[in-house]
Design a protein around this motif. Structure first.
Motif, PDB file in Angstrom:
ATOM      1  N   GLU B  79       0.860  -1.198   0.000  1.00 55.04           N
ATOM      2  CA  GLU B  79       0.000   0.000   0.000  1.00 55.04           C
ATOM      3  C   GLU B  79       0.884   1.231   0.000  1.00 55.04           C
ATOM      4  OE1 GLU B  79      -2.177   0.159   3.680  1.00 55.04           O
ATOM      5  OE2 GLU B  79      -0.368   0.122   4.890  1.00 55.04           O
ATOM      6  N   LEU B  80       0.314   2.364  -0.413  1.00 58.74           N
ATOM      7  CA  LEU B  80       1.086   3.614  -0.413  1.00 58.74           C
ATOM      8  C   LEU B  80       0.780   4.459   0.803  1.00 58.74           C
ATOM      9  CD1 LEU B  80       0.980   4.925  -4.080  1.00 58.74           C
ATOM     10  CD2 LEU B  80       2.822   3.712  -2.908  1.00 58.74           C
ATOM     11  N   LEU B 104       8.661   1.388 -11.944  1.00 52.97           N
ATOM     12  CA  LEU B 104       7.205   1.511 -12.095  1.00 52.97           C
ATOM     13  C   LEU B 104       6.578   0.721 -10.959  1.00 52.97           C
ATOM     14  CD1 LEU B 104       6.750   1.239 -15.962  1.00 52.97           C
ATOM     15  CD2 LEU B 104       6.247   3.221 -14.526  1.00 52.97           C
ATOM     16  N   ILE B 105       5.746   1.421 -10.194  1.00 46.86           N
ATOM     17  CA  ILE B 105       5.271   0.891  -8.917  1.00 46.86           C
ATOM     18  C   ILE B 105       3.830   0.389  -9.045  1.00 46.86           C
ATOM     19  CG2 ILE B 105       4.819   1.508  -6.502  1.00 46.86           C
ATOM     20  CD1 ILE B 105       6.844   4.022  -7.397  1.00 46.86           C
ATOM     21  N   GLY B 106       3.590  -0.815  -8.572  1.00 47.21           N
ATOM     22  CA  GLY B 106       2.235  -1.354  -8.508  1.00 47.21           C
ATOM     23  C   GLY B 106       1.814  -1.534  -7.061  1.00 47.21           C
ATOM     24  N   ILE B 107       0.514  -1.445  -6.800  1.00 47.93           N
ATOM     25  CA  ILE B 107      -0.005  -1.569  -5.427  1.00 47.93           C
ATOM     26  C   ILE B 107      -0.725  -2.905  -5.278  1.00 47.93           C
ATOM     27  CG2 ILE B 107      -1.397  -0.458  -3.643  1.00 47.93           C
ATOM     28  CD1 ILE B 107      -1.261   2.124  -5.242  1.00 47.93           C
ATOM     29  N   ARG B 109      -2.449  -3.965  -2.586  1.00 49.38           N
ATOM     30  CA  ARG B 109      -3.693  -3.827  -1.812  1.00 49.38           C
ATOM     31  C   ARG B 109      -3.937  -4.996  -0.861  1.00 49.38           C
ATOM     32  NH1 ARG B 109      -8.252  -2.473  -5.998  1.00 49.38           N
ATOM     33  NH2 ARG B 109      -9.278  -1.472  -4.266  1.00 49.38           N
ATOM     34  N   MET B 118      -0.157  -8.430 -10.570  1.00 48.72           N
ATOM     35  CA  MET B 118       0.782  -7.330 -10.847  1.00 48.72           C
ATOM     36  C   MET B 118       2.148  -7.874 -11.268  1.00 48.72           C
ATOM     37  SD  MET B 118      -0.798  -4.334 -10.313  1.00 48.72           S
ATOM     38  CE  MET B 118       0.705  -3.589 -10.859  1.00 48.72           C
ATOM     39  N   MET B 122       4.172  -7.265 -14.758  1.00 47.49           N
ATOM     40  CA  MET B 122       5.539  -6.753 -14.831  1.00 47.49           C
ATOM     41  C   MET B 122       6.402  -7.674 -15.706  1.00 47.49           C
ATOM     42  SD  MET B 122       5.813  -5.473 -10.864  1.00 47.49           S
ATOM     43  CE  MET B 122       5.017  -3.908 -10.375  1.00 47.49           C
TER      44      MET B 122
END
Lengths: 340, 340
Positions: B79-80, B104-107, B109, B118, B122
């Motif tokens: 999470e961010l 490149l950032i994925g979340i 959750r 995700m 990638m």
């Protein structure tokens, strides 16, 4: 929210053929420029871009769609350490994932060169669209990229942009509301704490907030006073201390962002300046640190969740074929806490 | 930091040919499974994966390199909205960009299905490596992905993993240090506030912190007492209030993360429980909210900057050809503030 209706493309649409003919180059060459492919000379790029601008050419979304969607959206954000922006991104991410789109987030690090390079990467990675939050690059450069990929922008006021969408808090109104809240509490000596904007255009949120502050003061029959912090955030703690100890410290202060308002409130309380008894403070963003009860900063809420969700939905409708730009303002409100 | 030296591949290396022969399928079919290509049947996947595990096959980094690098790293984070993690990501991003890699950032959750999807994105996007922060997916699934792409993991303790690298704060030691700090201040009645870990394996940071807490208490000749909050963060505020008003409230509490320690400190001070006079609190992460002077939470610092930088460097050395796994522990320390 104000919206323009979608309109389908007219019959006499300008195509890549017109651009190639006008520029006197092949269709493949135009395509290369549009894709930002490697090995395109500056001469070729200039020729093609001149024709593109002259003819007001935009690649059709349908043509882009034929290449096949990747169901991936690039999100470009100035920084992650601003907790307000983290909320905007998480909201956009959640909204996009409801439509089975994945988000991949890049960090622009407050540098337009990094931003440009990230957007180009996102185009190269065949993302279906780009959501940009608080860009440093100019509207003109955004227009150029918007010819290559659907773009929606948050925190960049450009209500007449034709090739990309914008979603903003009504920053001018938010600042005006902050002044009104201070006036209602009986304050008259209300300064604004902003930062050195150098030659920033009106697209920058802080410029909008300064306009709203000045309007609010004028409407209250008062003269505005804007105090400017150094342009680089790292240099601001000394300036904040100087503000607190200055002889002409105002009775109340509206701070352009919680990024500076939270440190100011801390510096005040920990140095014996009572808030709000000696100094009333209103911030902007209603960021998570402002809401911590021990901080308790009154702040203008720009509705991070709605900003992110609306931007996600608008970008998807653009990817789905909408060609006319939409520019949406989200209604702000003042979240009252103990600091005024 | 403990490191293993890189070793070059032995001559009798298992190749894709061995796998294809063992599984009784074509080399192209193995390649499809490795690439997670569309249209691979479950039967084919099972056959190939069985052979891969039997032969302990790993695609050579050199072979991957021949396809050409994209100089893009995927960063997958739980999470961010956890500001501590934002710091880790920004540090990794800065370190990678020094070597001309984009992140490149994925979340994720907090859902292993989203994480898996995700990571597959990638891989599909031909990223050169993946940096994963606080994954929910198991070590076994990480092993599977690590056959397809270089992986480094932060906040996941798996010191014997052979196909991916791990970078962690020494969470066990950090918790031990927190207990020692409380003991030094004269507290004896020291509980730990953790959450319901269900069947979490020892790879989870909170499990490591519980072990360190119990060790620290035992070493001080005391019995440990772990109080558990509900597993879902959203349900914790009531539990925190109940903890504060309970008859058997301990004199001091070590909280597994600032995510719960900051709200606890707030709930205490705003409900008349004096900190540290009535209740001493130590958190974990030394996150930005803990450091806000008005909060002033004593917290175990896991050095976000070093975690991010080290992970970035290790992932790049793996991409550059290192084949042996490295597992690094970063030294924590207790950042003393007013809450104990």
């Amino acid at each position: 929210m104000m919206k323009h209706p979608s309109v389908s493309a007219p019959q006499d649409r300008i195509t890549i053929r017109h651009v190639a003919k006008d520029a006197g180059v092949s269709i493949a060459a135009v395509s290369k420029v549009l894709r930002n492919a490697y090995g395109v000379s500056e001469v070729l790029r200039n020729k093609v871009e001149t024709s593109i601008e002259k003819l007001n050419y935009r690649p059709s979304v349908a043509a882009r769609g034929m290449r096949g969607r990747t169901y991936t959206i690039g999100v470009l954000v100035i920084e992650l350490s601003n907790p307000f922006l983290a909320g905007v991104i998480e909201s956009a991410n959640a909204s996009l994932s409801e439509s089975n789109y994945k988000s991949l987030i890049g960090i622009g690090r407050s540098a337009s060169s990094i931003e440009a390079s990230m957007i180009e990467s996102m185009i190269d990675n065949r993302m279906d669209g780009v959501l940009i939050i608080a860009p440093r690059i100019s509207g003109k450069v955004l227009e150029r990229y918007a010819r290559q990929i659907p773009i929606a922008v948050i925190a960049h006021h450009e209500p007449h942009a034709q090739t990309y969408d914008t979603i903003n808090s009504d920053d001018r109104k938010g600042a005006h509301l902050a002044v009104e809240a201070a006036l209602r509490q009986g304050y008259r000596d209300i300064a604004m704490l902003s930062y050195d904007l150098l030659d920033s255009p009106a697209s920058v949120v802080a410029v909008q907030r300064e306009m709203g502050y000045l309007e609010g003061m004028k409407q209250g029959g008062l003269e505005g006073k804007i105090i400017r912090l150094p342009p680089v955030a790292a240099d601001r703690s000394t300036a904040i201390k100087n503000f607190l100890t200055s002889q002409h410290r105002p009775r109340a202060v509206f701070v352009w962002s919680d990024l500076d308002a939270v440190p100011l409130l801390n510096a005040a309380r920990t140095s014996g300046v009572r808030v709000p008894e000696d100094l009333a403070i209103i911030g902007y963003d209603n960021s998570p640190p402002a809401a911590i009860p021990l901080v308790g900063l009154t702040s203008v809420d720009q509705n991070a969740a709605q900003l992110g969700r609306t931007a996600g939905e608008m970008l998807l409708s653009r990817i789905d074929g909408r060609e006319h730009a939409q520019h949406v303002l989200i209604e702000p409100h003042v979240e009252m806490r103990g600091s005024v």
